[in-house]
Enzyme design. Structure first.
Site, PDB file in Angstrom:
ATOM      1  N   GLY A  82     -12.935  -3.908   1.076  1.00 28.58           N
ATOM      2  CA  GLY A  82     -14.144  -3.483   1.322  1.00 28.58           C
ATOM      3  C   GLY A  82     -14.472  -2.538   0.244  1.00 28.58           C
ATOM      4  CE  LYS A 105     -10.849  -4.565   7.876  1.00 28.05           C
ATOM      5  NZ  LYS A 105     -10.184  -3.645   7.007  1.00 28.05           N
ATOM      6  NE  ARG A 151      -4.362  -1.313   1.666  1.00 29.25           N
ATOM      7  CZ  ARG A 151      -5.406  -1.638   2.463  1.00 29.25           C
ATOM      8  NH1 ARG A 151      -4.979  -1.776   3.882  1.00 29.25           N
ATOM      9  NH2 ARG A 151      -6.384  -2.249   2.219  1.00 29.25           N
TER      10      ARG A 151
HETATM   11  N1  LIG Z   1     -11.407 -18.491  10.014  1.00 29.37           N
HETATM   12  C1  LIG Z   1     -10.840 -17.299  10.394  1.00 29.37           C
HETATM   13  N2  LIG Z   1     -10.840 -16.831  11.814  1.00 29.37           N
HETATM   14  C2  LIG Z   1     -10.257 -15.655  11.947  1.00 29.37           C
HETATM   15  N3  LIG Z   1      -9.270 -14.996  11.247  1.00 29.37           N
HETATM   16  C3  LIG Z   1      -9.561 -15.409   9.960  1.00 29.37           C
HETATM   17  C4  LIG Z   1      -9.874 -16.453   9.459  1.00 29.37           C
HETATM   18  N4  LIG Z   1      -9.694 -16.589   8.111  1.00 29.37           N
HETATM   19  C5  LIG Z   1      -9.043 -15.291   7.742  1.00 29.37           C
HETATM   20  N5  LIG Z   1      -8.786 -14.485   8.741  1.00 29.37           N
HETATM   21  C6  LIG Z   1      -8.116 -13.370   8.770  1.00 29.37           C
HETATM   22  O1  LIG Z   1      -8.803 -12.441   8.111  1.00 29.37           O
HETATM   23  C7  LIG Z   1      -7.665 -11.286   7.936  1.00 29.37           C
HETATM   24  C8  LIG Z   1      -7.975 -10.749   6.796  1.00 29.37           C
HETATM   25  O2  LIG Z   1      -9.197 -10.157   6.587  1.00 29.37           O
HETATM   26  P1  LIG Z   1      -9.752  -8.737   5.950  1.00 29.37           P
HETATM   27  O3  LIG Z   1      -9.396  -7.715   6.526  1.00 29.37           O
HETATM   28  O4  LIG Z   1     -11.241  -8.854   5.837  1.00 29.37           O
HETATM   29  O5  LIG Z   1      -9.264  -9.011   4.350  1.00 29.37           O
HETATM   30  P2  LIG Z   1      -8.603  -7.999   3.380  1.00 29.37           P
HETATM   31  O6  LIG Z   1      -7.670  -6.942   4.054  1.00 29.37           O
HETATM   32  O7  LIG Z   1      -8.077  -8.541   2.351  1.00 29.37           O
HETATM   33  O8  LIG Z   1      -9.896  -7.184   2.962  1.00 29.37           O
HETATM   34  C9  LIG Z   1      -6.330 -12.022   7.917  1.00 29.37           C
HETATM   35  O9  LIG Z   1      -5.618 -11.257   8.870  1.00 29.37           O
HETATM   36  C10 LIG Z   1      -6.641 -13.492   8.325  1.00 29.37           C
HETATM   37  O10 LIG Z   1      -5.819 -13.989   9.473  1.00 29.37           O
HETATM   38  O1  LIG Z   2      -7.667  -2.347   5.153  1.00 34.09           O
HETATM   39  C1  LIG Z   2      -8.733  -1.625   4.690  1.00 34.09           C
HETATM   40  O2  LIG Z   2      -9.653  -2.335   4.098  1.00 34.09           O
HETATM   41  P1  LIG Z   2      -9.828  -3.727   3.479  1.00 34.09           P
HETATM   42  O3  LIG Z   2      -9.446  -4.772   4.779  1.00 34.09           O
HETATM   43  O4  LIG Z   2     -11.347  -4.132   3.059  1.00 34.09           O
HETATM   44  O5  LIG Z   2      -8.835  -3.877   2.374  1.00 34.09           O
HETATM   45  C2  LIG Z   2      -8.637  -0.234   4.456  1.00 34.09           C
HETATM   46  O6  LIG Z   2      -7.564   0.508   5.008  1.00 34.09           O
HETATM   47  C3  LIG Z   2      -9.985   0.377   5.375  1.00 34.09           C
HETATM   48  O7  LIG Z   2      -9.841   0.122   6.861  1.00 34.09           O
HETATM   49  P2  LIG Z   2     -11.177  -0.147   7.411  1.00 34.09           P
HETATM   50  O8  LIG Z   2     -11.751  -1.306   7.008  1.00 34.09           O
HETATM   51  O9  LIG Z   2     -10.579  -0.206   9.135  1.00 34.09           O
HETATM   52  O10 LIG Z   2     -11.990   1.041   7.672  1.00 34.09           O
END
Ligand SMILES: Nc1ncnc2c1ncn2[C@@H]1O[C@H](COP(=O)(O)OP(=O)(O)O)[C@@H](O)[C@H]1O
Ligand SMILES: O=C(OP(=O)(O)O)[C@H](O)COP(=O)(O)O
Length: 403
Positions: A384, A202, A37
């Site tokens: 997101g 998330k 990033r």
């Molecule tokens: N089954 C699970 N239980 C808890 N955490 C998980 C699980 N599967 C994935 N994760 C966690 O999800 C995190 C990423 O989620 P998220 O922030 O939603 O993804 P992104 O940043 O790609 O949008 C990683 O740190 C991973 O460890």
């Molecule tokens: O990591 C982010 O989003 P992402 O996990 O959906 O890629 C962005 O920095 C937004 O962070 P936020 O979901 O805490 O608002």
């Protein structure tokens, strides 16, 4: 939307330019485990600095609670930005206070500063319009011009994303322009079958997106932390796995609607479980066991998709023409729970589909697990944000740049 090229053409020498970036990088302590990033915003920062602007970079990191918290300091990201630029980057230990004002006042033409985490201030994320506007006023006092380039945060109605651009002449940076260009193609002219794979942690944010995706995608593959709310909605016990209890009725409705609409909604058939969340620092062996999705023992939690699901998801990706993937399939940061995420990444590379991988952790996972990121169609810095864009929603951070 006016772009940074127009700003550069108008001239920025000597102007204070506020760059809203997304420097929300994964950290192990103070070590950045993936700097994607930061690299992503370099073209914008470099172009502005080379044109003689006084560049003030701001971002959030993590989800601190509206007050300073050293665990979420942007100092490591500022240091890394300096290394990548090959130039001194000043760092303000607050966001809009004395330190920020002094650092910005001390900038010469072509110099760059980073101010401390925007979310150390309650006004940044406040739901109260007046509180957000008051914080945006303080941010506006630091700059003459606004450049929005934090694509990963454009879905957030936050002061620095939504309110601040209205107070200053505003432009889209190179990252936002590129991201929107690629995602627009996905919404305008998607090639089918269109498969969306969702995982990550998330859960509440992303479950909400499925509502719209059911009308757009041909097939949805569910993994990561969100899978367990689906398994629970089907009546299975899920032990201590991640659960978004208030969304169970919505998820049940998604399952019914998918069936009615002929959308394939594919859930894990097995999962890796253990009693404890793994130690991501020591990476000590976690010794998980693979169990069927309907046989998660009490007291255990699901931390990755299992071997049968890996094969199933690979087969469901093989004939796709377009794939959008957001969210790791498991806790990929620990080697015992990385196989599900690796299997999906490999399946994407093996398929002839146009592939978009979105999300801070998803993009980081692809790189950390050793995949060649150039082999994917597009790696988006926003998870997101890209999901909500594909949903067709108006994103506050893009709308604010549009007038
Ligand atoms: N089954 C699970 N239980 C808890 N955490 C998980 C699980 N599967 C994935 N994760 C966690 O999800 C995190 C990423 O989620 P998220 O922030 O939603 O993804 P992104 O940043 O790609 O949008 C990683 O740190 C991973 O460890
Ligand atoms: O990591 C982010 O989003 P992402 O996990 O959906 O890629 C962005 O920095 C937004 O962070 P936020 O979901 O805490 O608002």
């Amino acid at each position: 939307m006016k772009t940074i090229d127009e700003l550069l053409a108008e001239g920025v020498a000597g102007k204070r330019v506020f760059v809203r970036a997304d420097l929300n990088v994964p950290l192990a302590g103070t070590t950045i485990t993936d700097d994607g990033r930061i690299r992503a915003v370099l073209p914008t920062v470099k172009a502005l600095a080379e044109a003689g602007a006084r560049v003030v970079v701001a971002s959030h990191l993590g989800r601190p609670k509206g007050a300073p918290d050293p665990a979420f300091s942007l100092a490591p990201a500022a240091a890394r930005l300096g290394e990548l630029l090959g130039a001194e980057v000043a760092f303000a230990t607050d966001t809009v206070g004395e330190s920020a004002q002094a650092v910005v006042a001390g900038l010469g033409d072509g110099q760059v500063a980073v101010v401390e985490n925007l979310r150390f201030n309650a006004g940044e994320t406040s739901k109260d319009d007046a509180e957000r506007a008051a914080f945006a006023d303080r941010l506006a006092a630091l700059a003459d011009v606004y450049v929005g380039d934090g694509f990963g945060a454009v879905h957030r109605k936050h002061a620095s994303v939504f309110d601040l651009p209205a107070k200053l002449p505003h432009y889209a940076g190179y990252l936002i322009a590129t991201e929107v260009g690629v995602l627009k193609k996905l919404t305008d002219e998607v090639q089918r079958p269109y498969v969306v794979a969702l995982g990550g942690a998330k859960v509440s944010d992303k479950l909400a997106v499925i509502d719209e995706l059911l009308g757009k995608a041909d097939r949805l593959l569910i993994g990561g932390g969100m899978a367990y709310t689906f398994l629970k909605a089907k009546g299975y016990e899920i032990g201590n796995s991640l659960l978004q209890e208030d969304q169970i009725p919505a998820v049940q409705e998604y399952l019914e609607r998918a069936e009615k609409n002929g959308v394939e909604l594919v859930l894990p058939v097995d999962t890796l479980v253990a009693a404890d969340f793994p130690d991501l620092k020591t990476k000590a062996p976690a010794n998980p066991t693979a169990v069927a999705a309907d046989a998660i023992p009490a007291g255990q939690q699901g931390l990755d998709i299992g071997p049968e699901t890996r094969k199933l998801y690979a087969s469901k990706l093989a004939d796709a023409a377009t794939v959008f993937w957001n969210g790791p399939m498991g806790v990929f940061e620990h080697p015992d729970y990385a196989e599900g995420t690796k299997a999906v990444a490999q399946a994407l590379l093996d398929s002839p589909a146009f592939t978009v991988v979105g999300g801070g952790d998803s993009a980081a996972a692809v790189r950390i697990l050793g995949f060649d990121e150039t082999a994917f169609g597009h790696i988006s810095t926003g998870g997101g944000a890209s999901l909500e864009y594909l949903e067709g929603k108006t994103l506050p951070g893009l709308a604010a740049l549009e007038d």
